[in-house]
Scaffold this motif. Structure first.
Motif, short mmCIF file in Angstrom:
data_model
loop_
_atom_site.label_atom_id
_atom_site.label_comp_id
_atom_site.label_asym_id
_atom_site.label_seq_id
_atom_site.Cartn_x
_atom_site.Cartn_y
_atom_site.Cartn_z
N LEU A 30 0.71 -1.35 -0.07
CA LEU A 30 0.11 0.06 0.01
C LEU A 30 0.78 1.31 -0.01
CD1 LEU A 30 -2.65 -1.25 2.69
CD2 LEU A 30 -2.95 -0.77 0.30
N GLY A 31 2.15 1.22 0.54
CA GLY A 31 2.83 2.39 0.70
C GLY A 31 4.33 2.17 0.74
N GLU A 32 5.06 3.31 1.14
CA GLU A 32 6.48 3.29 1.12
C GLU A 32 6.98 2.46 2.28
OE1 GLU A 32 7.55 7.23 1.60
OE2 GLU A 32 5.94 8.04 0.17
N LYS A 33 7.95 1.58 1.84
CA LYS A 33 8.49 0.59 2.96
C LYS A 33 8.87 1.35 3.95
CE LYS A 33 9.20 -3.25 -0.28
NZ LYS A 33 8.01 -2.93 -1.29
N ASN A 34 9.53 2.43 3.87
CA ASN A 34 10.02 3.16 4.83
C ASN A 34 9.47 4.39 5.39
OD1 ASN A 34 10.56 4.87 2.75
ND2 ASN A 34 12.56 5.24 3.12
N ALA A 35 8.08 4.43 5.23
CA ALA A 35 7.15 5.38 5.90
C ALA A 35 7.14 5.51 7.30
CB ALA A 35 5.92 5.16 5.18
N PRO A 36 7.13 6.73 7.75
CA PRO A 36 7.29 6.84 9.34
C PRO A 36 5.72 6.29 9.79
CG PRO A 36 6.66 9.05 8.11
CD PRO A 36 7.00 7.99 7.06
N ASP A 37 5.70 5.90 10.88
CA ASP A 37 4.73 5.44 11.43
C ASP A 37 3.32 6.31 11.52
OD1 ASP A 37 6.23 3.21 12.40
OD2 ASP A 37 6.45 3.48 14.31
N SER A 38 3.67 7.76 11.84
CA SER A 38 2.64 8.48 11.56
C SER A 38 1.89 8.32 10.39
CB SER A 38 2.99 9.92 11.90
OG SER A 38 4.20 10.48 11.06
N LYS A 39 2.59 8.28 9.29
CA LYS A 39 1.77 8.08 7.62
C LYS A 39 0.99 6.75 7.83
CE LYS A 39 2.68 8.45 3.04
NZ LYS A 39 3.77 9.01 1.88
N ILE A 40 1.44 5.70 8.45
CA ILE A 40 0.81 4.44 8.35
C ILE A 40 -0.50 4.79 9.37
CG2 ILE A 40 0.65 1.97 9.29
CD1 ILE A 40 3.81 2.06 8.68
N MET A 41 -0.52 5.35 10.48
CA MET A 41 -1.63 5.58 11.39
C MET A 41 -2.49 6.62 10.46
SD MET A 41 -1.39 4.22 14.30
CE MET A 41 -2.10 5.32 15.53
N ALA A 42 -2.03 7.49 9.78
CA ALA A 42 -3.03 8.46 8.94
C ALA A 42 -3.64 7.75 7.93
CB ALA A 42 -2.27 9.77 8.65
N TYR A 43 -3.02 6.97 7.29
CA TYR A 43 -3.58 5.90 6.03
C TYR A 43 -4.62 5.15 6.79
CZ TYR A 43 -4.12 3.02 2.27
OH TYR A 43 -5.01 2.25 1.13
N ALA A 44 -4.28 4.48 7.83
CA ALA A 44 -5.07 3.27 8.47
C ALA A 44 -6.60 4.23 8.86
CB ALA A 44 -4.65 2.79 9.62
N SER A 45 -6.32 5.40 9.24
CA SER A 45 -7.47 6.32 9.98
C SER A 45 -8.28 6.76 8.81
CB SER A 45 -6.94 7.41 10.75
OG SER A 45 -7.94 8.11 11.44
N ALA A 46 -7.80 7.05 7.70
CA ALA A 46 -8.54 7.78 6.75
C ALA A 46 -9.13 6.44 5.91
CB ALA A 46 -7.43 8.36 5.47
N ASN A 47 -8.80 5.31 6.21
CA ASN A 47 -9.12 4.09 5.26
C ASN A 47 -9.88 3.07 6.07
OD1 ASN A 47 -8.34 4.77 2.46
ND2 ASN A 47 -6.48 5.10 3.62
N ASP A 48 -10.19 3.37 7.33
CA ASP A 48 -10.84 2.64 8.42
C ASP A 48 -10.23 1.22 8.62
OD1 ASP A 48 -13.07 2.37 10.09
OD2 ASP A 48 -14.24 1.39 8.89
N LYS A 69 -9.01 6.64 16.67
CA LYS A 69 -9.00 5.72 15.46
C LYS A 69 -7.36 5.92 14.96
CE LYS A 69 -12.86 3.94 14.76
NZ LYS A 69 -13.53 2.91 14.07
N PRO A 70 -6.84 5.24 14.34
CA PRO A 70 -7.31 3.83 14.19
C PRO A 70 -6.90 3.16 15.41
CG PRO A 70 -5.15 4.08 13.22
CD PRO A 70 -5.53 5.53 13.70
N SER A 71 -7.71 1.98 15.42
CA SER A 71 -7.41 0.85 16.67
C SER A 71 -6.07 0.37 16.33
CB SER A 71 -8.51 -0.21 16.54
OG SER A 71 -9.65 0.33 17.08
N VAL A 72 -5.40 -0.16 17.23
CA VAL A 72 -4.14 -0.62 17.10
C VAL A 72 -4.20 -2.09 17.98
CG1 VAL A 72 -1.63 -0.65 17.71
CG2 VAL A 72 -2.70 1.49 16.82
N VAL A 73 -3.51 -3.13 17.28
CA VAL A 73 -3.29 -4.49 17.91
C VAL A 73 -1.81 -4.60 17.94
CG1 VAL A 73 -3.66 -7.05 17.71
CG2 VAL A 73 -5.54 -5.30 17.06
N GLN A 74 -1.35 -4.61 19.16
CA GLN A 74 0.10 -4.99 19.36
C GLN A 74 0.21 -6.46 19.65
OE1 GLN A 74 0.95 -2.40 22.35
NE2 GLN A 74 1.85 -1.02 21.08
N ILE A 75 1.32 -7.20 18.93
CA ILE A 75 1.80 -8.36 19.43
C ILE A 75 3.07 -8.03 20.18
CG2 ILE A 75 2.41 -10.60 18.75
CD1 ILE A 75 0.98 -10.17 16.03
N ARG A 76 2.75 -8.76 21.42
CA ARG A 76 4.06 -8.36 22.50
C ARG A 76 4.55 -9.84 22.53
NH1 ARG A 76 6.29 -5.16 21.36
NH2 ARG A 76 7.49 -5.34 23.31
#
Length: 128
Positions: A30-48, A69-76
Motif C-alpha cells: 500500500l505504501g512506502e516501505k520506509n514510511a514513518p509510523d505517523s503516515k501509516i496511522m494516518a492511512y489506517a485512520s482515513a481508510n478505516d 482511531k485507528p485501533s491498534v493491535v500490538q503483538i508482544r
C-alpha cells in the motif's frame, strides 16, 4: 474489520488472516516501505483499518495525540510469526471486534490479552 499489517510483521500474516475470514493488507503493498509510523496511522485512520503491529510506537502515537482511531493491535511476543501466535491473535480479534471497530488498543502476548478503549483517559497525576 480490515487489518493493516505493519512492515515489522511478515507478509505471511495476510494468508493466515484472510483464511480466517479477516480482510487484511500488508503495508508493503500500500505504501512506502520506509514510511514513518505517523503516515501509516494516518492511512489506517482515513481508510478505516485496524493496525496490526509489533511496534510500541503506535500506542505512543495514540497516547500523544489522544487519538480515537485507528485501533491498534500490538503483538508482544519474542516470536511474532503467524505459526506461533497467529491463532491467539485471531481469537483476540474476534473476541474484541466491536471494541476495535469503536477505537481500542489491544495487546496480545502469549500469556494474556489486554484492551484499552480509545481515546486514552488521563489518570490523576498525568499531565495534559
Amino acid at each position: 474489520m480490515k487489518l493493516l499489517v505493519d512492515m515489522n510483521l511478515s507478509p505471511r500474516w495476510i494468508g493466515l488472516l484472510v483464511n480466517a475470514g479477516i480482510e487484511a493488507e500488508h503495508w508493503s503493498t500500500l505504501g512506502e516501505k520506509n514510511a514513518p509510523d505517523s503516515k501509516i496511522m494516518a492511512y489506517a485512520s482515513a481508510n478505516d483499518y485496524v493496525v496490526l503491529t509489533h511496534d510500541l510506537d503506535f500506542s505512543a502515537i495514540l497516547a500523544a495525540t489522544h487519538g480515537k482511531k485507528p485501533s491498534v493491535v500490538q503483538i508482544r511476543a519474542e516470536d511474532v510469526s503467524p505459526d506461533v501466535i497467529g491463532l491467539q491473535v485471531i481469537a483476540a480479534l474476534r473476541q474484541m471486534a466491536s471494541e476495535l471497530e469503536n477505537g481500542a488498543l489491544l495487546t496480545v502476548d502469549p500469556n494474556r490479552t489486554r484492551m484499552r478503549l480509545l481515546p486514552f483517559q488521563l489518570r490523576t497525576g498525568d499531565e495534559a
